[in-house]
Design an enzyme around this catalytic site. Sequence first.
Site, short mmCIF file in Angstrom:
data_model
loop_
_atom_site.label_atom_id
_atom_site.label_comp_id
_atom_site.label_asym_id
_atom_site.label_seq_id
_atom_site.Cartn_x
_atom_site.Cartn_y
_atom_site.Cartn_z
N HIS A 292 -2.61 -1.70 17.47
CA HIS A 292 -3.60 -2.63 16.91
C HIS A 292 -4.96 -2.57 17.59
CE1 HIS A 292 0.31 -4.10 15.49
NE2 HIS A 292 -0.37 -4.29 14.38
N LYS B 124 -6.51 7.28 9.78
CA LYS B 124 -5.56 6.17 9.72
C LYS B 124 -5.95 5.22 8.60
CE LYS B 124 -3.47 2.67 12.40
NZ LYS B 124 -2.79 2.16 13.42
N HIS C 123 4.05 1.35 2.29
CA HIS C 123 5.20 0.59 1.80
C HIS C 123 5.83 1.32 0.60
CE1 HIS C 123 2.34 -2.71 3.19
NE2 HIS C 123 3.29 -2.71 4.10
N CYS D 43 1.16 -9.32 21.84
CA CYS D 43 0.31 -8.76 20.78
C CYS D 43 0.67 -9.46 19.48
CB CYS D 43 0.51 -7.25 20.65
SG CYS D 43 -0.34 -6.61 19.19
N LYS E 168 -7.66 -1.50 6.70
CA LYS E 168 -8.49 -2.40 5.90
C LYS E 168 -9.94 -2.29 6.34
CE LYS E 168 -6.42 -6.62 4.09
NZ LYS E 168 -5.95 -7.91 4.53
N HIS F 249 0.84 -1.20 0.00
CA HIS F 249 0.00 0.00 0.00
C HIS F 249 0.88 1.25 0.00
CE1 HIS F 249 0.88 0.53 4.21
NE2 HIS F 249 0.23 -0.57 4.58
N CYS G 77 1.81 -6.99 16.64
CA CYS G 77 3.20 -6.52 16.76
C CYS G 77 4.18 -7.69 16.73
CB CYS G 77 3.43 -5.77 18.06
SG CYS G 77 2.50 -4.27 18.25
N CYS H 284 -3.27 -2.69 22.82
CA CYS H 284 -2.05 -2.33 22.09
C CYS H 284 -2.37 -1.05 21.33
CB CYS H 284 -1.68 -3.44 21.11
SG CYS H 284 -0.56 -2.85 19.82
N1 MSP Z 1 8.34 -7.07 8.65
C1 MSP Z 1 8.46 -5.93 9.46
C2 MSP Z 1 9.76 -5.21 9.19
C3 MSP Z 1 10.99 -6.03 9.38
S1 MSP Z 1 12.42 -5.16 8.94
C4 MSP Z 1 13.67 -6.07 9.48
C5 MSP Z 1 7.31 -4.99 9.19
N2 MSP Z 1 6.69 -5.11 8.03
S2 MSP Z 1 5.45 -4.21 7.52
O1 MSP Z 1 4.99 -4.81 6.31
O2 MSP Z 1 4.50 -4.04 8.56
O3 MSP Z 1 6.06 -2.84 7.14
C6 MSP Z 1 6.21 -1.79 8.05
C7 MSP Z 1 6.77 -0.62 7.30
O4 MSP Z 1 5.93 -0.29 6.17
C8 MSP Z 1 6.85 0.68 8.06
O5 MSP Z 1 7.96 0.77 8.92
C9 MSP Z 1 6.92 1.65 6.92
O6 MSP Z 1 8.16 1.59 6.31
C10 MSP Z 1 5.88 1.10 5.99
N3 MSP Z 1 4.56 1.55 6.34
C11 MSP Z 1 3.47 0.78 6.62
N4 MSP Z 1 2.39 1.59 6.83
C12 MSP Z 1 2.76 2.88 6.69
C13 MSP Z 1 2.06 4.11 6.68
N5 MSP Z 1 0.76 4.21 6.89
N6 MSP Z 1 2.78 5.21 6.42
C14 MSP Z 1 4.10 5.18 6.15
N7 MSP Z 1 4.78 4.04 6.13
C15 MSP Z 1 4.17 2.89 6.52
O7 MSP Z 1 7.03 -4.16 10.04
#
Ligand code: MSP
Length: 650
Positions: free
Chosen positions: A145, A294, A20, A125, A297, A17, A128, A142
């Site tokens: 979440h 925020k 990412h 959690c 989904k 999304h 997390c 949490c």
């Molecule tokens: N798998 C772990 C990371 C392990 S790294 C060794 C993880 N994955 S995640 O799919 O949840 O990705 C989290 C990351 O996605 C955030 O730190 C950020 O980089 C990005 N984002 C997810 N949602 C976001 C927003 N709403 N806004 C900005 N970035 C966000 O955590």
Amino acid sequence: MTTYITTPIYYVNAQPHLGHAYTTIVADTYSRFRRISGEDVRFQTGTDEHGDKIAEAADKEDVAPKEYADRISGMFRDTWPILQVEPDNFIRTTDADHIAVVQEILQNVYDKGDIYFDEYSGLYCRGCERFLTEKELVDGNCPDHQQPPQEIAEQNYFFRMSKYQQQLINHIKANPEFITPERYRNEVLSFLSEPLEDLCISRPKTRLTWGIELPFDENFVTYVWFDALINYLTGLGYPDGEKYDKFWPVAEHVIAKDILKPHAIYWPTMLLSMEVPLYKKLHVHGYWNVDNTKMSKSIGNVVRPKELVEAYGIDTLRYFTLREMSFGLDASFSSEAIVSRKNSDLANDLGNLYSRSLAMLQKYCNGVVPAPQQEGGNDKQLAEIAEKMLAAYTKNMETFQFHRGLKAVWELVSYANKYIVTNEPWALAKDEGQRPRLETVLYNLAECLRLLALVLKPVMPETADKMVAGLGIAADDASVNLLAVGGAWNVLNPGTVLQKADPLFPRVDVKQHMGKDEKKSDTSKKEKKKANKSVPADAEGLITFEQFQQVEIRVAEVVAAEKIKKSDRLLKLTVKAPEERTIVAGIAEHYAPEEVVGLQVLIVANLKPAKLMGIPSQGMVLAAKTEVDGETRLVLATVSKPVAVGSTVA
Ligand code: MSP
């Protein structure tokens, strides 16, 4: 010089999304910036595929975890080319070499005595994938979440994180750039001011099998974070290898605030135990919300990058996200906000500068870049602003202040547009005696575009390539690929033959921006139809009287004004013109609300209403852009004597 930049490896329990996409665009932009700075760069992203979350998601779809992971990991991998993101390595935690190294590290840390077996009960959690402390809970939930954690009691293996607490504090204090922006460094130091608990790094197979087996106990798998963080090393071929030696000493990680703790506490303490030098920098950004809500989904407002690219184009998306978010703070996505940036910054400012300059070079110089011959007018200022831009751009790109870097670039874009107006090349062209001056002005504009193509390359690679092609410069020419060569003024070779130039951004469609009020306009339907064919402005940027008549300018009185929460740019104005309407104006950095109440300002009254930060705006306030001490200022356009509200301006 070398650069190693990484993104988090994303969980494969959900499709990519906007969040990412943003982190990955940031890392890609930074890697491209370092490349034009002449560095040897390695950029890594990938997917995190073990753990509860993935096992659960696969279970829901009734497929094996690996099959599920293959599918979603493939979606991430396929998204990056669409976003013009070009990583050097895409790592998966299910890769055999990653698994082998994680086991080797676990064994070493265990042998060293930094892992022990114990009984533990705590609040877990699942979202997390970690135990939370009582202090972290908000109303028993949490905070990330919004669910109560589960009480779990079991025997597990623990990593002696507490043993390294003081060493970590010392390191953070001695290296102010280790965690930036500063607010996150402070957050970590504050967390570390309390005694650190050891980290539970195993899960019994009775509860979870989808993970890397502990090398010293086959009844357990590794906790997903202990596995995932190590990707930053395994992706370099750790423990051996040239790549590890070359890139690890300069490692920089980009993450969002949600995963600060694992990166700023678990990871460095793990590295200390492994006796591997700590990474160099951790860059932490805020969260993207959607329409100030925020992204989730369950709300159904998750924004998918592919759809954004289809709707707005990739370079608009890249520019918008980097320009709109102050790195470190949260930002809000809305279609109004992206359209507004596209129309004003990209189509109007940059797109017009490019198309007008090239059209004049075609018309007056037969499409060949002339040689500068006679300095005059504001040539010096233009060169100075270009130099100033380069310094500000470099400093801000190096420090992840992308929005500031781009702001500096747009000061040049806007000055160059002003340069066209003040030098009036079309007037110079009428006088043969002014030929040397005309050619100098047009050279300067072409040079400006070359420089802009170079600095915009990391942010908008496609647009930069188009600009380079239109200017007739070879794609691999150092003047548009290396700051050391092209980061100066007067670099473009006179005699360069321009190529056919496609518009950079689709022209703003006049019709689309005329609202319902169109009916009110007294232009006859026939005339309007003619004008609405959207006759493009000619080479000199001139429009017809009919085109001008389509814009309804009126005098409006500001009766109320207030700041808009979460925006430092926008003011919400209530005006009378003569009917009451709301206008959202981008003047908050230049005017306090109380300064504007009572003013009679000029507005475009027949603009199609648009929502800005969720507030419907019915029109646009006109303001002059000016420079004060090198800073852009907006000054509202007013009338010289009070007039009846709603008076038309013609
Ligand atoms: N798998 C772990 C990371 C392990 S790294 C060794 C993880 N994955 S995640 O799919 O949840 O990705 C989290 C990351 O996605 C955030 O730190 C950020 O980089 C990005 N984002 C997810 N949602 C976001 C927003 N709403 N806004 C900005 N970035 C966000 O955590």
